[in-house]
Design a protein around this motif. Structure first.
Motif, PDB file in Angstrom:
ATOM      1  N   ARG A   1      15.880  -3.181   9.690  1.00 18.93           N
ATOM      2  CA  ARG A   1      15.354  -4.510   9.333  1.00 18.93           C
ATOM      3  C   ARG A   1      14.599  -4.464   8.007  1.00 18.93           C
ATOM      4  NH1 ARG A   1      15.509  -8.111  14.118  1.00 18.93           N
ATOM      5  NH2 ARG A   1      16.258  -6.841  15.854  1.00 18.93           N
ATOM      6  N   ARG A   2      13.880  -3.386   7.759  1.00 19.13           N
ATOM      7  CA  ARG A   2      13.172  -3.239   6.491  1.00 19.13           C
ATOM      8  C   ARG A   2      14.156  -3.266   5.317  1.00 19.13           C
ATOM      9  NH1 ARG A   2       7.997  -1.557   6.333  1.00 19.13           N
ATOM     10  NH2 ARG A   2       8.387  -0.628   4.286  1.00 19.13           N
ATOM     11  N   GLU A   3      15.238  -2.528   5.453  1.00 20.93           N
ATOM     12  CA  GLU A   3      16.232  -2.502   4.375  1.00 20.93           C
ATOM     13  C   GLU A   3      16.893  -3.865   4.191  1.00 20.93           C
ATOM     14  OE1 GLU A   3      16.717  -0.092   2.145  1.00 20.93           O
ATOM     15  OE2 GLU A   3      14.964   0.757   3.154  1.00 20.93           O
TER      16      GLU A   3
ATOM     17  N   THR B   1       7.464  -8.509   0.759  1.00 22.68           N
ATOM     18  CA  THR B   1       6.323  -7.589   0.770  1.00 22.68           C
ATOM     19  C   THR B   1       5.424  -7.827   1.978  1.00 22.68           C
ATOM     20  OG1 THR B   1       6.356  -7.452  -1.646  1.00 22.68           O
ATOM     21  CG2 THR B   1       4.311  -6.824  -0.548  1.00 22.68           C
TER      22      THR B   1
ATOM     23  N   LEU C   1       5.943  -5.850   9.628  1.00 21.26           N
ATOM     24  CA  LEU C   1       6.807  -4.963  10.417  1.00 21.26           C
ATOM     25  C   LEU C   1       6.099  -3.639  10.708  1.00 21.26           C
ATOM     26  CD1 LEU C   1      10.377  -5.411   8.879  1.00 21.26           C
ATOM     27  CD2 LEU C   1       9.745  -5.751  11.267  1.00 21.26           C
ATOM     28  N   ASP C   2       5.401  -3.112   9.714  1.00 18.36           N
ATOM     29  CA  ASP C   2       4.649  -1.874   9.931  1.00 18.36           C
ATOM     30  C   ASP C   2       3.587  -2.055  11.006  1.00 18.36           C
ATOM     31  OD1 ASP C   2       6.102  -0.525   8.030  1.00 18.36           O
ATOM     32  OD2 ASP C   2       4.636  -0.820   6.422  1.00 18.36           O
TER      33      ASP C   2
ATOM     34  N   SER D   1      13.614  -0.939  13.409  1.00 11.23           N
ATOM     35  CA  SER D   1      12.751  -1.397  12.325  1.00 11.23           C
ATOM     36  C   SER D   1      13.187  -0.895  10.948  1.00 11.23           C
ATOM     37  CB  SER D   1      11.301  -0.992  12.591  1.00 11.23           C
ATOM     38  OG  SER D   1      10.442  -1.465  11.575  1.00 11.23           O
ATOM     39  N   PRO D   2      13.636   0.380  10.786  1.00 14.99           N
ATOM     40  CA  PRO D   2      14.092   0.816   9.454  1.00 14.99           C
ATOM     41  C   PRO D   2      15.248  -0.017   8.924  1.00 14.99           C
ATOM     42  CG  PRO D   2      13.689   2.713  10.867  1.00 14.99           C
ATOM     43  CD  PRO D   2      13.591   1.503  11.748  1.00 14.99           C
TER      44      PRO D   2
ATOM     45  N   LEU E   1       7.293  -6.881   5.260  1.00 15.68           N
ATOM     46  CA  LEU E   1       7.357  -5.431   5.437  1.00 15.68           C
ATOM     47  C   LEU E   1       6.026  -4.903   5.956  1.00 15.68           C
ATOM     48  CD1 LEU E   1       9.359  -4.396   2.242  1.00 15.68           C
ATOM     49  CD2 LEU E   1      10.182  -4.409   4.607  1.00 15.68           C
TER      50      LEU E   1
ATOM     51  N   GLU F   1      13.479  -1.359  -6.493  1.00 17.68           N
ATOM     52  CA  GLU F   1      12.765  -0.657  -5.422  1.00 17.68           C
ATOM     53  C   GLU F   1      12.461   0.783  -5.827  1.00 17.68           C
ATOM     54  OE1 GLU F   1      11.512  -2.002  -2.843  1.00 17.68           O
ATOM     55  OE2 GLU F   1      12.486  -3.975  -2.992  1.00 17.68           O
TER      56      GLU F   1
ATOM     57  N   LYS G   1      14.641  -6.179   2.196  1.00 18.60           N
ATOM     58  CA  LYS G   1      14.704  -5.882   0.764  1.00 18.60           C
ATOM     59  C   LYS G   1      15.997  -6.411   0.144  1.00 18.60           C
ATOM     60  CE  LYS G   1      12.039  -1.604   1.332  1.00 18.60           C
ATOM     61  NZ  LYS G   1      12.088  -0.122   1.233  1.00 18.60           N
TER      62      LYS G   1
END
Length: 364
Positions: free
Chosen positions: A247-249, A229, A235-236, A244-245, A232, A315, A252
């Motif tokens: 890496r976000r996945e 959390t 990263l934002d 970045s998308p 993430l 999620e 998770k």
């Protein structure tokens, strides 16, 4: 916060830090402290001082300027472990807990983070079958499981390309998050007092030593989802990866895998992960709020059900989407917390560690 391994046998505080003791808070206890002198060096320093001090004369010492009182301006001068102690004090003072019947609630700044019902004895027996079934994965995941006995910081570093030379404060933020998550998980564990799987079903026979505290909720799940959390959110704020998308996945997916690995190892039920993940994302949101950063975490209520854990469904539920199975989790109001000068200082330090590459400041 007892954990398996770590800290050279210091036990109680477990595997704090990660990254080989080099990153951020390192091993936390003693990190950044001056190392002790050997006897020869101590004697050498003393005789040298006695031999050369005459050069300074006998006058009074100069009057120094005072450091600012109670100020984050002094944090750069503090050893890592001192900052760690300050973060812990700043956060924990606003944590609350209550027990009503067989329901335990954890709160932050008088707002609910997680309310969780105590699982029944029959549910422990039913959940043990999931644990037995997961044992088929032990050979494939042995390296992961044993290297994640402490805080698995290196696994998040792999995805986010973190290095102690570049990301000292990002790693410090990760360690702080793990500490807060572990502390709250232990509070819930103590109140709920749930037997570990191998204490219910002898056929489970864990591949690692069973930790010396209750099973529910999973602290590893709490920490993994808490770090996910916060990362993430970072990263934002960084906006410095072209991918970045992806890496976000991956972040998770990693949180889910770390949590499920504990069931594979034979030391946690799937319901432990549901409770821990719910708590972890809430604590992560509280930390982001303390940092002064935007966050989307939610308060949660969990009534244990005899289901497996699925990170993708977790999620979806957190995002407000429907799923075909009743897992017993309900998400409520957004987590709220006030900005703390200490956490905001650390956040700003981590923000400055964003990766930069091309002229747009984005890694291609």
């Amino acid at each position: 916060m007892a954990r398996n391994g770590g800290m050279g046998g210091m036990g109680g505080m477990g595997g704090m830090g990660g990254m080989g003791g080099m990153g951020g808070m390192g091993d936390f206890l003693g990190a950044g402290a001056a190392q002790g002198n050997n006897p020869i060096l101590t004697a050498g320093l003393q005789t040298t001082a006695e031999a050369i001090v005459f050069a300074t004369g006998d006058g009074p010492a100069p009057v120094p300027t005072q450091l600012p009182e109670n100020s984050t301006a002094n944090l750069d001068r503090s050893a890592d472990w001192v900052r760690g102690s300050l973060y812990l004090t700043d956060f924990i003072k606003d944590v609350g807990s209550s027990v009503v019947g067989e329901e335990v609630s954890l709160s932050f700044e008088n707002q609910n983070l997680l309310s969780v019902h105590r699982p029944s004895a029959s549910l422990l027996s039913e959940q043990s079958k999931f644990v037995r079934d997961y044992s088929d994965l032990r050979a494939d995941r042995a390296a992961e499981i044993t290297s994640q006995l402490g805080f698995p910081t290196e696994y998040f570093a792999m995805i986010l390309a973190l290095h102690p030379a570049h990301n000292r404060y990002t790693l410090e933020l990760i360690t702080v998050t793990q500490l807060m998550c572990s502390h709250l998980a232990m509070m819930a564990k103590y109140s709920l007092a749930i037997r570990r799987p191998d204490q219910v079903d002898t056929r489970i026979m864990p591949m690692i030593a069973t930790p010396g505290h209750g099973s529910f909720p999973s602290a590893h799940a709490t920490e993994a989802y808490g770090v996910a959390t916060v990362m993430l959110g970072l990263l934002d704020a960084w906006q410095s990866y072209a991918d970045s998308p992806d890496r976000r996945e991956l972040v998770k997916q990693l949180a889910s895998r770390i949590a499920v690995n504990r069931t594979v190892a034979g030391v946690h039920y799937p319901m432990d992960t549901w409770a821990g993940a719910s708590l972890g994302q809430a604590v992560g949101g509280a930390i982001l709020g303390r940092c002064g950063a935007p966050q989307t975490a939610k308060a949660a209520t969990y009534t244990p059900k005899n289901t497996d854990f699925f990170g993708t469904d977790f999620e979806k539920l957190l995002a407000g989407d429907s799923v075909p199975t009743d897992y017993g989790v309900q998400f409520g109001a957004p987590v709220q917390s006030t900005v703390s000068p200490l956490f905001n200082w650390l956040w700003k330090k981590a923000l400055k560690e964003a990766h930069t590459g091309d002229t747009n400041g984005v890694i291609a």
